[in-house]
Design an enzyme around this catalytic site. Structure first.
Site, PDB file in Angstrom:
ATOM      1  N   ASN A  27      -4.438  -6.785  -7.270  1.00  0.00           N
ATOM      2  CA  ASN A  27      -3.769  -7.134  -5.810  1.00  0.00           C
ATOM      3  C   ASN A  27      -3.810  -7.831  -5.141  1.00  0.00           C
ATOM      4  OD1 ASN A  27      -3.026  -4.630  -7.136  1.00  0.00           O
ATOM      5  ND2 ASN A  27      -3.862  -3.297  -5.272  1.00  0.00           N
ATOM      6  N   ASP A  28      -4.920  -8.167  -4.529  1.00  0.00           N
ATOM      7  CA  ASP A  28      -5.345  -9.029  -3.576  1.00  0.00           C
ATOM      8  C   ASP A  28      -5.812 -10.615  -4.291  1.00  0.00           C
ATOM      9  OD1 ASP A  28      -4.851  -8.245  -0.812  1.00  0.00           O
ATOM     10  OD2 ASP A  28      -6.499  -6.885  -1.240  1.00  0.00           O
TER      11      ASP A  28
ATOM     12  N   ARG B 146     -10.324   4.220  -0.469  1.00  0.00           N
ATOM     13  CA  ARG B 146      -9.781   3.479   0.638  1.00  0.00           C
ATOM     14  C   ARG B 146     -10.312   3.900   2.119  1.00  0.00           C
ATOM     15  NH1 ARG B 146      -5.704   1.972  -3.824  1.00  0.00           N
ATOM     16  NH2 ARG B 146      -5.358  -0.098  -3.313  1.00  0.00           N
TER      17      ARG B 146
ATOM     18  N   HIS C 247       0.725  -1.079   0.241  1.00  0.00           N
ATOM     19  CA  HIS C 247      -0.112   0.209  -0.145  1.00  0.00           C
ATOM     20  C   HIS C 247       0.682   0.909  -0.390  1.00  0.00           C
ATOM     21  CE1 HIS C 247      -3.223  -2.588   0.585  1.00  0.00           C
ATOM     22  NE2 HIS C 247      -4.186  -2.182   0.570  1.00  0.00           N
TER      23      HIS C 247
ATOM     24  N   CYS D 281     -10.231  -2.267  -9.977  1.00  0.00           N
ATOM     25  CA  CYS D 281      -9.877  -1.090  -8.893  1.00  0.00           C
ATOM     26  C   CYS D 281      -7.950  -1.675  -9.002  1.00  0.00           C
ATOM     27  CB  CYS D 281     -10.328  -0.743  -8.113  1.00  0.00           C
ATOM     28  SG  CYS D 281     -11.165  -2.260  -6.877  1.00  0.00           S
TER      29      CYS D 281
ATOM     30  N   ARG E 107       1.673 -10.072  -0.779  1.00  0.00           N
ATOM     31  CA  ARG E 107       2.486  -9.350  -1.815  1.00  0.00           C
ATOM     32  C   ARG E 107       3.168  -8.101  -1.731  1.00  0.00           C
ATOM     33  NH1 ARG E 107      -4.052  -5.753  -1.429  1.00  0.00           N
ATOM     34  NH2 ARG E 107      -2.341  -3.950  -2.344  1.00  0.00           N
TER      35      ARG E 107
ATOM     36  N   GLU F 205     -12.048 -10.143  -4.485  1.00  0.00           N
ATOM     37  CA  GLU F 205     -11.140 -10.142  -4.416  1.00  0.00           C
ATOM     38  C   GLU F 205      -9.883 -11.546  -4.522  1.00  0.00           C
ATOM     39  OE1 GLU F 205      -9.468  -6.053  -2.330  1.00  0.00           O
ATOM     40  OE2 GLU F 205     -10.980  -6.864  -0.895  1.00  0.00           O
TER      41      GLU F 205
END
Ligand code: PEP
Ligand code: MG
Length: 543
Positions: free
Chosen positions: A457-458, A300, A193, A505, A468, A434
């Protein structure tokens, strides 16, 4: 030092390209505390008193600043800390330890702090239990003062290249974005992040840079070249003029991109796609508008909870969400409910240590288990929805039952608001995809929700079984993996079968190598870091 370092170049992994030149600011982690035998206990005690005096001054300044920025009640914590520093038991225990064990002040402060925190944590009274974190905070402050590594006042620093061992999202979120020229870190992963925040800020960022922080000084000059994956400390005249030439080139490219503002996201054969932007705070809305995004595809909201000592109140959240939707006017604003846990940690949640935090107690799981936290946020969201085009989405959903539980909860909150005659609106509600579980049951989920937003990402981390955050696995983390692309296809198809829309996203949405494929798959929306909006538009228009 400057002599030795002149023009010294290091390579790292690029998180975000772009080039900049400026002064270095080193952020050091809490110092390692070693137990050292000393000969003069009186001198050590004097050091402790000096550190305490300095801490009182720092806390008084923090109090003044916080009163102005967040109000008296939120600032009160700094007064409590000042009072705790006056506590004789705490200071006597430190001095006693120095005297009897003939050890250094840092070690005595740290051990005493741990002992007192343990004592508070074991008390019955909830208020006293909460003081454990305060004692720890005070001890950390004293140790920092003793070792000459005082906290940086981010709001007062001049624009700087931040150099650090590693940065956590809660550290990054506290920084004033206008004052950061670049990030350069020894550790970290491009999927973290912190990396995402760097992309959002449109600043060059490098990780995995094998530099020895003890050799680098705050105030040195550095050139950070994201595109080349290089940082140069104390550059030579030639290196500076090369950098200036590249900076001018970048500015020209940016100027050309500006010409795409107001243009449609349409391919030459007439296909269109929505390009929205991702944000982490109210102040990021400026970047969204500046870059002409069609909406906000991911706010977020957990960043509102980071870098502070207590939960944001309903009113505070309501004001933040309302401001965002009002500023965006007719444009859609998708706010994701709290996705705390894993790398996004706030001490006051008291989540405890976990063996596998990414597979742990996080996101919607916390919200469903601790409804008092969820209720505050849902109330704020439903209230803000009355003021604009707000949608809500829920992170880390893995089952139909969870969605049903969420809806039941939203209904409860709705009844509360209705009864209290507080204005609200039930917004469009979607979920993030996700996890492989959500992908595999996306046909059933599509019937329940209004939209999907794929969090690549997840999804990549859980599908490929690759943390990650783990720097060592960067070469294995492949978001272009066929499995991920097939999953995206499946999710989009299942959404469309039910007449729902599906977007992306995660960071993959901004991957220009895949824009064509996303269009072919029928993805309806891409939500990307604000500085990527016009670049993706340029790509779409060229297809
Ligand atoms: C994702 O997982 O792709 C996502 C967008 O959420 P985050 O990166 O905040 O986990
Ligand atoms: Mg995620």
């Amino acid at each position: 030092m400057a002599e030795k370092f002149s023009g010294k170049k290091f390579s790292g992994k690029t998180v975000y390209s772009g080039i900049t030149m400026g002064k270095v600011l080193i952020l050091r982690k809490d110092p390692q505390i070693r137990r050292v035998k000393i000969a003069d206990p009186e001198a050590e005690k004097e050091r402790v008193y000096g550190a305490v005096d300095r801490a009182k001054q720092q806390l008084a300044a923090l109090y003044e600043k916080a009163v102005k920025e967040v109000g008296e009640s939120s600032a009160a914590i700094f007064e409590v800390h000042q009072m705790m520093l006056e506590d004789d038991d705490y200071l006597d225990a430190i001095c006693h330890m120095i005297q009897t064990e003939m050890i250094n002040a840092e070690y005595a402060v740290s051990v005493t702090g741990d002992n007192f925190a343990g004592m508070f944590a074991g008390m019955e009274d909830e208020y006293m239990q909460a003081r454990a974190a305060d004692v720890r905070d005070i001890s950390v402050r004293l140790v920092r003062n003793l070792s000459g590594q005082e906290e940086v006042d981010f709001s007062a620093m001049e624009p700087s290249v931040i150099v650090a061992d590693d940065l956590s999202p809660s550290e990054t979120v506290q920084m004033d974005k206008k004052r950061i020229l670049a990030f350069v870190t020894v550790h970290g992963s491009t999927n973290s992040h912190t990396a995402i925040l760097a992309r959002m800020m449109n600043i060059p960022a490098l990780i995995g840079v094998p530099m020895d922080l003890s050799e680098i000084r705050t105030g040195m000059t550095a050139i950070v070249d994201g595109a080349a994956g290089e940082v140069i400390f104390e550059p030579t005249e030639f290196q500076c003029s090369e950098a200036e030439r590249k900076i001018k080139g970048e500015q020209e490219k940016l100027r050309l991109l500006q010409e795409l503002k107001g243009k449609r996201n349409e391919t030459r054969d007439g296909r269109t796609i929505q390009i929205y932007a991702n944000i982490g705070s109210v102040s990021d809305v400026g970047y969204v508008l500046e870059n002409d995004a069609g909406g906000i595809g991911l706010f977020r909201s957990e960043f509102l909870y980071l870098g502070r000592d207590d939960f944001p109140s309903e009113e505070e959240q309501f004001q933040a969400y309302k401001q965002v939707v009002q500023t965006m006017g007719q444009k859609k604003v998708i706010i994701r409910t709290l996705d705390i846990g894993a790398d996004k940690q706030a001490d006051y949640f008291d989540l405890g240590k976990e063996e596998n935090p990414a597979l742990g107690y996080r996101a919607i799981r916390i919200c469903l288990k601790q409804p008092e936290i969820f209720r505050t946020q849902i109330r704020a969201l439903l209230r803000a929805a009355a003021y604009g085009n707000l949608s809500v989405m829920y992170p880390m959903v893995i089952s139909v039952e969870e969605v049903k539980q969420i809806y039941a909860f939203v209904e409860e909150v709705e009844q509360e608001l209705k009864q209290a005659q507080i204005p609200y609106r039930i917004p469009e509600q979607g979920i993030m995809i996700e996890t492989p579980a959500a992908v595999m049951i996306s046909d059933e989920l599509a019937e329940l929700v209004d939209f999907f937003s794929i969090g690549t990402n997840d999804l990549t981390q859980y599908t490929l079984a690759i943390d990650r955050q783990n720097q060592k696995l960067e070469d294995f983390y492949d978001p272009h993996h066929k499995a991920i692309l097939r999953m995206i296809r499946m999710v989009v198809e299942n959404a469309h079968k039910c007449g729902k829309w599906a977007g992306i996203c995660g960071e993959l949405g901004a991957d220009l190598e895949l824009t064509r494929e996303f269009l072919d798959l029928g993805v309806d929306e891409l939500s990307v870091a604000p500085p990527m909006v016009l670049k993706v538009r340029e790509k779409v228009r060229g297809i």
